[in-house]
Scaffold this active site. Structure first.
Site, short mmCIF file in Angstrom:
data_model
loop_
_atom_site.label_atom_id
_atom_site.label_comp_id
_atom_site.label_asym_id
_atom_site.label_seq_id
_atom_site.Cartn_x
_atom_site.Cartn_y
_atom_site.Cartn_z
N GLN A 1 2.41 12.18 6.39
CA GLN A 1 2.11 12.98 7.58
C GLN A 1 1.52 14.32 7.18
O GLN A 1 1.74 14.80 6.07
CB GLN A 1 3.38 13.19 8.41
CG GLN A 1 3.98 11.89 8.89
CD GLN A 1 5.09 12.13 9.89
OE1 GLN A 1 4.88 12.78 10.90
NE2 GLN A 1 6.27 11.62 9.59
N HIS B 1 2.67 5.39 4.39
CA HIS B 1 1.96 6.45 5.13
C HIS B 1 2.65 7.79 4.93
O HIS B 1 3.82 7.87 4.59
CB HIS B 1 1.95 6.12 6.63
CG HIS B 1 3.29 6.19 7.29
ND1 HIS B 1 4.26 5.23 7.14
CD2 HIS B 1 3.84 7.15 8.09
CE1 HIS B 1 5.33 5.56 7.83
NE2 HIS B 1 5.11 6.73 8.41
N SER C 1 11.44 4.49 9.61
CA SER C 1 11.71 3.15 10.11
C SER C 1 10.59 2.16 9.75
O SER C 1 10.80 0.96 9.77
CB SER C 1 11.88 3.20 11.63
OG SER C 1 10.80 3.92 12.19
N HIS D 1 0.52 -3.57 4.13
CA HIS D 1 1.79 -3.22 4.76
C HIS D 1 2.93 -3.05 3.75
O HIS D 1 3.84 -2.25 3.94
CB HIS D 1 2.14 -4.33 5.77
CG HIS D 1 3.40 -4.10 6.52
ND1 HIS D 1 3.49 -3.18 7.55
CD2 HIS D 1 4.65 -4.66 6.39
CE1 HIS D 1 4.73 -3.19 8.02
NE2 HIS D 1 5.44 -4.07 7.35
N ASN E 1 7.85 10.67 4.08
CA ASN E 1 9.24 10.20 4.11
C ASN E 1 9.21 8.73 3.75
O ASN E 1 8.52 7.96 4.41
CB ASN E 1 9.82 10.29 5.53
CG ASN E 1 10.36 11.67 5.82
OD1 ASN E 1 10.71 12.41 4.91
ND2 ASN E 1 10.41 12.00 7.09
N HIS F 1 5.44 0.55 6.19
CA HIS F 1 4.01 0.67 5.88
C HIS F 1 3.75 2.01 5.19
O HIS F 1 4.18 3.04 5.69
CB HIS F 1 3.20 0.56 7.18
CG HIS F 1 1.74 0.33 6.93
ND1 HIS F 1 1.10 -0.83 7.28
CD2 HIS F 1 0.81 1.11 6.33
CE1 HIS F 1 -0.17 -0.75 6.91
NE2 HIS F 1 -0.36 0.42 6.34
N CYS G 1 -0.62 -1.09 10.73
CA CYS G 1 -1.50 -2.07 10.07
C CYS G 1 -2.88 -2.08 10.73
O CYS G 1 -3.02 -1.78 11.93
CB CYS G 1 -0.89 -3.47 10.15
SG CYS G 1 0.28 -3.81 8.81
N CYS H 1 3.39 -4.27 13.27
CA CYS H 1 3.38 -2.92 12.70
C CYS H 1 2.29 -2.07 13.37
O CYS H 1 1.14 -2.48 13.43
CB CYS H 1 3.14 -3.00 11.20
SG CYS H 1 2.80 -1.41 10.44
ZN LIG Z 1 1.86 -2.21 8.49
#
Ligand SMILES: [Zn+2]
Ligand SMILES: [Zn+2]
Length: 338
Positions: free
Chosen positions: A168, A166, A161, A113, A153, A164, A54, A51
């Site tokens: 933006q 996150h 895709s 993750h 998203n 993890h 990570c 990833c």
């Molecule tokens: Zn990750």
């Protein structure tokens, strides 16, 4: 004759954009023979060596993530906006273009993750809110930035895709379409009524108490009257707050609670890790006061009736107006019970 909002086809006005949503509550009983999505399972790994988000891992551009313990912010390796795009405007008859510069950043919510907002402890969500405040202040202070757009998203179904956790942050020289529309409509309302549009709207929603999902001392989660997506919601502050830079400490904590509460309800609704696009709208970062502006979050989840049946925006919705069958009142009741 009075219009029956629970049985008659009708359309509802979104006062923030001036656009209409078609509501067809009589269609709720129709059988579903359309596409079913695969249920994406949450990964079991807390750290995935492959990833790029990570802690400690290499990213595609060769940079290595630090061994971060809470949030981690970096400039997108493949940014949609260039910081040095020239601002000039070119006009050739009806062909109009202008340079758009800005910043695209990625904010990892946690080093874990396989965690989502719904599974995060409140102090960790508060750290995310703190990062949003900091980015709003820092990017908003730049003379070449007019808007700081924070969003997330979530889920493969939304085109994300990487599982993890996150979000933006895209900051742009010009106001994006939605912010432009909402600024215009809120300014117009303030001039006519002397009060911010969304404060009056919230007062009406609290009085009717049909579409409220959750409320605490500083924030209210509700399904807006004009919602397009089946389980669309908004988070609204109770007092007038133009943007993240105006939030007080107890309000940041209350926002973390509202985010946690809402995302957990979403997950319980169809017993799945609920996908969505969410984001915060806040006042333009042009240095003006913007007393018309009330910051808020929009959650746009695509799921319609189960973890595998999604709503499609096609046909009349692409060419005419968005349309929904499930009423926002029914959706709010389902989320209250979840
Ligand atoms: Zn990750
Ligand atoms: Zn908005």
């Amino acid at each position: 004759m009075t219009l029956d909002l629970r049985g008659a086809s009708h359309r509802r006005l979104n006062p923030l954009t001036g656009e209409w949503t078609l509501v067809s509550p009589h269609r709720m009983q129709r059988p579903w023979q359309g596409k079913r999505e695969a249920v994406g399972a949450q990964p079991a790994l807390t750290h995935d060596p492959n990833c790029y988000l990570c802690a400690g891992n290499l990213r595609a551009n060769g940079a290595r993530n630090p061994p971060y313990e809470h949030t981690f912010l970096f400039d997108n390796d493949f940014p949609s906006l260039q910081s040095d795009a020239p601002p000039e405007r070119v006009v050739d008859g009806l062909l109009v273009a202008e340079g758009e510069s800005g910043v695209s950043r990625v904010l990892c919510f946690s080093p874990r993750h396989n965690l989502t907002l719904a599974g995060m402890a409140l102090p960790d969500i508060e750290r995310i809110v703190d990062a949003w405040v900091e980015e709003t202040v820092n990017l908003g202070a730049r003379p070449d930035i007019a808007s700081v757009q924070i969003f997330e998203n979530r889920g493969e179904i939304m085109g994300c895709s990487n599982p993890h956790p996150h979000g933006q942050i895209w900051a742009t020289r010009h106001l994006p379409n939605e912010l432009e529309k909402e600024t215009h409509r809120q300014t117009d309302y303030l001039l006519r009524h002397g009060r911010p549009l969304l404060l009056d709207y919230l007062a009406q929603e609290l009085e009717r108490d049909e579409r409220v999902v959750f409320a605490n001392a500083h924030f209210v989660v509700l399904a807006p009257f004009w919602a397009v997506w089946p389980f669309e919601t908004m988070i609204l502050p109770r007092r007038r707050i133009g943007g993240f830079d105006e939030m007080k400490t107890d309000e940041k904590s209350a926002l973390a609670v509202a985010l946690s509460e809402l995302t957990q309800r979403y997950d319980r609704l169809f017993d799945t890790s609920f996908p969505y696009s969410m984001g915060f709208h806040q006042k333009p970062a042009d240095g003006a006061v913007h007393s018309e502006w009330q910051m808020h979050a929009h959650f746009y989840p695509p799921l319609l009736r189960s973890a595998t049946v999604k709503k499609f925006m096609v046909g009349f919705e692409m060419l005419g107006s968005p349309q929904r069958d499930l009423t926002p009142e029914a959706a709010a009741a389902r989320l209250r019970e979840a």
